[in-house]
Scaffold this motif. Structure first.
Motif, PDB file in Angstrom:
ATOM      1  N   GLU A  79      44.161  49.455  34.264  1.00  0.00           N
ATOM      2  CA  GLU A  79      42.752  49.222  34.579  1.00  0.00           C
ATOM      3  C   GLU A  79      42.540  47.819  35.137  1.00  0.00           C
ATOM      4  O   GLU A  79      41.752  47.624  36.077  1.00  0.00           O
ATOM      5  CB  GLU A  79      41.906  49.426  33.318  1.00  0.00           C
ATOM      6  N   ALA A  80      43.234  46.827  34.548  1.00  0.00           N
ATOM      7  CA  ALA A  80      43.116  45.461  35.054  1.00  0.00           C
ATOM      8  C   ALA A  80      43.635  45.364  36.481  1.00  0.00           C
ATOM      9  O   ALA A  80      43.033  44.698  37.338  1.00  0.00           O
ATOM     10  CB  ALA A  80      43.877  44.499  34.142  1.00  0.00           C
ATOM     11  N   ALA A  81      44.777  46.049  36.734  1.00  0.00           N
ATOM     12  CA  ALA A  81      45.331  46.033  38.086  1.00  0.00           C
ATOM     13  C   ALA A  81      44.381  46.700  39.071  1.00  0.00           C
ATOM     14  O   ALA A  81      44.165  46.218  40.193  1.00  0.00           O
ATOM     15  CB  ALA A  81      46.691  46.747  38.100  1.00  0.00           C
ATOM     16  N   GLU A  82      43.776  47.832  38.645  1.00  0.00           N
ATOM     17  CA  GLU A  82      42.816  48.506  39.516  1.00  0.00           C
ATOM     18  C   GLU A  82      41.593  47.628  39.777  1.00  0.00           C
ATOM     19  O   GLU A  82      41.079  47.561  40.902  1.00  0.00           O
ATOM     20  CB  GLU A  82      42.380  49.824  38.876  1.00  0.00           C
ATOM     21  N   ALA A  83      41.104  46.958  38.699  1.00  0.00           N
ATOM     22  CA  ALA A  83      39.946  46.067  38.869  1.00  0.00           C
ATOM     23  C   ALA A  83      40.283  44.924  39.816  1.00  0.00           C
ATOM     24  O   ALA A  83      39.478  44.551  40.683  1.00  0.00           O
ATOM     25  CB  ALA A  83      39.502  45.531  37.511  1.00  0.00           C
ATOM     26  N   GLU A  84      41.475  44.347  39.652  1.00  0.00           N
ATOM     27  CA  GLU A  84      41.891  43.239  40.527  1.00  0.00           C
ATOM     28  C   GLU A  84      42.022  43.709  41.967  1.00  0.00           C
ATOM     29  O   GLU A  84      41.583  43.029  42.906  1.00  0.00           O
ATOM     30  CB  GLU A  84      43.221  42.676  40.035  1.00  0.00           C
ATOM     31  N   ALA A  85      42.628  44.917  42.126  1.00  0.00           N
ATOM     32  CA  ALA A  85      42.772  45.457  43.476  1.00  0.00           C
ATOM     33  C   ALA A  85      41.401  45.731  44.090  1.00  0.00           C
ATOM     34  O   ALA A  85      41.154  45.449  45.276  1.00  0.00           O
ATOM     35  CB  ALA A  85      43.596  46.740  43.447  1.00  0.00           C
ATOM     36  N   SER A  86      40.475  46.267  43.268  1.00  0.00           N
ATOM     37  CA  SER A  86      39.119  46.526  43.767  1.00  0.00           C
ATOM     38  C   SER A  86      38.426  45.234  44.147  1.00  0.00           C
ATOM     39  O   SER A  86      37.754  45.146  45.183  1.00  0.00           O
ATOM     40  CB  SER A  86      38.321  47.269  42.693  1.00  0.00           C
ATOM     41  N   GLU A  87      38.582  44.189  43.326  1.00  0.00           N
ATOM     42  CA  GLU A  87      37.971  42.893  43.627  1.00  0.00           C
ATOM     43  C   GLU A  87      38.556  42.302  44.895  1.00  0.00           C
ATOM     44  O   GLU A  87      37.825  41.774  45.741  1.00  0.00           O
ATOM     45  CB  GLU A  87      38.190  41.950  42.451  1.00  0.00           C
ATOM     46  N   GLU A  88      39.888  42.387  45.037  1.00  0.00           N
ATOM     47  CA  GLU A  88      40.528  41.874  46.253  1.00  0.00           C
ATOM     48  C   GLU A  88      40.046  42.636  47.482  1.00  0.00           C
ATOM     49  O   GLU A  88      39.805  42.054  48.538  1.00  0.00           O
ATOM     50  CB  GLU A  88      42.045  41.973  46.117  1.00  0.00           C
ATOM     51  N   ALA A  89      39.905  43.980  47.319  1.00  0.00           N
ATOM     52  CA  ALA A  89      39.421  44.779  48.445  1.00  0.00           C
ATOM     53  C   ALA A  89      37.996  44.387  48.815  1.00  0.00           C
ATOM     54  O   ALA A  89      37.644  44.286  49.996  1.00  0.00           O
ATOM     55  CB  ALA A  89      39.488  46.263  48.094  1.00  0.00           C
ATOM     56  N   ALA A  94      34.292  41.647  52.323  1.00  0.00           N
ATOM     57  CA  ALA A  94      33.259  40.627  52.556  1.00  0.00           C
ATOM     58  C   ALA A  94      33.728  39.613  53.583  1.00  0.00           C
ATOM     59  O   ALA A  94      32.964  39.186  54.459  1.00  0.00           O
ATOM     60  CB  ALA A  94      32.914  39.936  51.236  1.00  0.00           C
ATOM     61  N   SER A  95      35.007  39.210  53.480  1.00  0.00           N
ATOM     62  CA  SER A  95      35.552  38.247  54.447  1.00  0.00           C
ATOM     63  C   SER A  95      35.555  38.838  55.853  1.00  0.00           C
ATOM     64  O   SER A  95      35.192  38.169  56.825  1.00  0.00           O
ATOM     65  CB  SER A  95      36.965  37.848  54.025  1.00  0.00           C
ATOM     66  N   ALA A  96      35.942  40.119  55.942  1.00  0.00           N
ATOM     67  CA  ALA A  96      35.947  40.766  57.253  1.00  0.00           C
ATOM     68  C   ALA A  96      34.538  40.869  57.818  1.00  0.00           C
ATOM     69  O   ALA A  96      34.305  40.641  59.012  1.00  0.00           O
ATOM     70  CB  ALA A  96      36.568  42.161  57.138  1.00  0.00           C
ATOM     71  N   ALA A  97      33.565  41.187  56.932  1.00  0.00           N
ATOM     72  CA  ALA A  97      32.177  41.271  57.378  1.00  0.00           C
ATOM     73  C   ALA A  97      31.677  39.911  57.860  1.00  0.00           C
ATOM     74  O   ALA A  97      30.988  39.804  58.874  1.00  0.00           O
ATOM     75  CB  ALA A  97      31.297  41.793  56.245  1.00  0.00           C
ATOM     76  N   ALA A  98      32.047  38.849  57.100  1.00  0.00           N
ATOM     77  CA  ALA A  98      31.641  37.496  57.502  1.00  0.00           C
ATOM     78  C   ALA A  98      32.259  37.121  58.846  1.00  0.00           C
ATOM     79  O   ALA A  98      31.603  36.524  59.716  1.00  0.00           O
ATOM     80  CB  ALA A  98      32.045  36.488  56.426  1.00  0.00           C
ATOM     81  N   GLU A  99      33.529  37.477  59.024  1.00  0.00           N
ATOM     82  CA  GLU A  99      34.186  37.187  60.300  1.00  0.00           C
ATOM     83  C   GLU A  99      33.517  37.952  61.445  1.00  0.00           C
ATOM     84  O   GLU A  99      33.333  37.413  62.544  1.00  0.00           O
ATOM     85  CB  GLU A  99      35.665  37.556  60.220  1.00  0.00           C
ATOM     86  N   GLU A 100      33.161  39.216  61.172  1.00  0.00           N
ATOM     87  CA  GLU A 100      32.479  40.005  62.195  1.00  0.00           C
ATOM     88  C   GLU A 100      31.130  39.386  62.556  1.00  0.00           C
ATOM     89  O   GLU A 100      30.756  39.307  63.737  1.00  0.00           O
ATOM     90  CB  GLU A 100      32.274  41.443  61.684  1.00  0.00           C
ATOM     91  N   GLU A 101      30.392  38.933  61.512  1.00  0.00           N
ATOM     92  CA  GLU A 101      29.099  38.297  61.761  1.00  0.00           C
ATOM     93  C   GLU A 101      29.265  37.014  62.568  1.00  0.00           C
ATOM     94  O   GLU A 101      28.504  36.747  63.504  1.00  0.00           O
ATOM     95  CB  GLU A 101      28.406  38.000  60.435  1.00  0.00           C
ATOM     96  N   ALA A 102      30.285  36.203  62.173  1.00  0.00           N
ATOM     97  CA  ALA A 102      30.531  34.961  62.912  1.00  0.00           C
ATOM     98  C   ALA A 102      30.920  35.258  64.355  1.00  0.00           C
ATOM     99  O   ALA A 102      30.451  34.594  65.291  1.00  0.00           O
ATOM    100  CB  ALA A 102      31.634  34.162  62.212  1.00  0.00           C
ATOM    101  N   LYS A 103      31.768  36.280  64.526  1.00  0.00           N
ATOM    102  CA  LYS A 103      32.180  36.662  65.877  1.00  0.00           C
ATOM    103  C   LYS A 103      30.985  37.146  66.689  1.00  0.00           C
ATOM    104  O   LYS A 103      30.824  36.781  67.861  1.00  0.00           O
ATOM    105  CB  LYS A 103      33.243  37.759  65.801  1.00  0.00           C
ATOM    106  N   ALA A 104      30.124  37.967  66.044  1.00  0.00           N
ATOM    107  CA  ALA A 104      28.929  38.457  66.733  1.00  0.00           C
ATOM    108  C   ALA A 104      28.005  37.301  67.101  1.00  0.00           C
ATOM    109  O   ALA A 104      27.427  37.278  68.200  1.00  0.00           O
ATOM    110  CB  ALA A 104      28.197  39.465  65.849  1.00  0.00           C
TER     111      ALA A 104
END
Length: 250
Positions: A79-89, A94-104
């Protein structure tokens, strides 16, 4: 007499003697002792089996508890590994969305800058085209006008003698006037433009040919008292002299 049975005491002694001479395993007291020992052994074996069963039961319970703990630990780790993987995802998303916004935003800014640059170029081109059109029209107008060379003294005399005849003679024409410079002054309504005034050469004449719209660089090259030739469009003539516009020094 010899065949008579022995007395009871003698028979009893003989029985006891016979019992005493029997082997030990045929004696009843030994059987009793053996039975007691047997029962003790059976009880001991039963206790051992019970203890062994209890120990086995305890061991099984311990093993089950350990297995449950291991399962719980493994589940918690999973469960901890799944939570960590979910948080990383989520962070990656969020990072990809921020990059897309910055690019836009960058693309929007670049598009706005490109549009502004294009608008500025179009405006400049329009201004240049308008200026070129004005210059062409002026050149065409100038080409269409007749160029009349005349002395400043003659031009002033024509208007002093007959203003109507002079208007008909010079109206709508370009004049190339040669004369003596009386003074160089600024325009009445523009400090950036200058006027060169040419007289008829007499000492007491108040009439002048006024060549207007000269830039400062051209006016600065004209000394008072010098003789020059200017070209300009006839504008007006009368009691105050003759007015030429859009003048240039030749």
């Amino acid at each position: 007499m010899s065949n008579m049975a022995p007395p009871p005491q003698a028979q009893l002694g003989e029985t006891e003697k016979s019992k005493a001479l029997r082997p030990w395993f045929k004696k009843k007291r030994w059987w009793l002792v053996g039975a007691i020992v047997f029962f003790f052994m059976v009880g001991a074996l039963g206790n051992d089996e019970t203890d062994a069963s209890t120990a086995a039961s305890d061991t099984s319970a311990v093993e089950e508890t350990a297995s449950a703990e291991d399962t719980a630990i493994a589940q918690a780790s999973e469960e901890a590994a799944e939570a960590e993987a979910s948080e990383e995802a989520a962070e990656a998303e969020a990072s990809a969305a921020a990059e897309e916004e910055a690019k836009a935003a960058e693309e929007k800014k670049a598009a706005e800058e490109a549009a502004a640059a294009k608008a500025a170029e179009e405006k400049k081109a329009a201004e240049e085209a308008a200026a070129a059109k004005v210059a062409e029209e002026a050149a065409a107008k100038a080409a269409a006008l007749e160029v009349v060379p005349v002395q400043a003294a003659q031009l002033l005399a024509d208007f002093d003698g007959n203003e109507a005849a002079a208007d008909a003679k010079y109206s709508g024409k370009i004049l190339e006037v040669t004369g003596l410079v009386d003074e160089v002054d600024t325009e009445m309504f523009s400090k950036d433009k200058y006027v060169v005034r040419m007289g008829d050469g007499t000492a007491y004449s108040f009439l002048t040919v006024n060549c207007r719209d000269l830039p400062a660089t051209d006016a600065a090259t004209v000394p008072a008292g010098s003789t020059i030739t200017v070209r300009g469009v006839f504008d007006d003539g009368g009691d105050l002299g003759v007015e030429l516009k859009e003048c240039a020094i030749l």
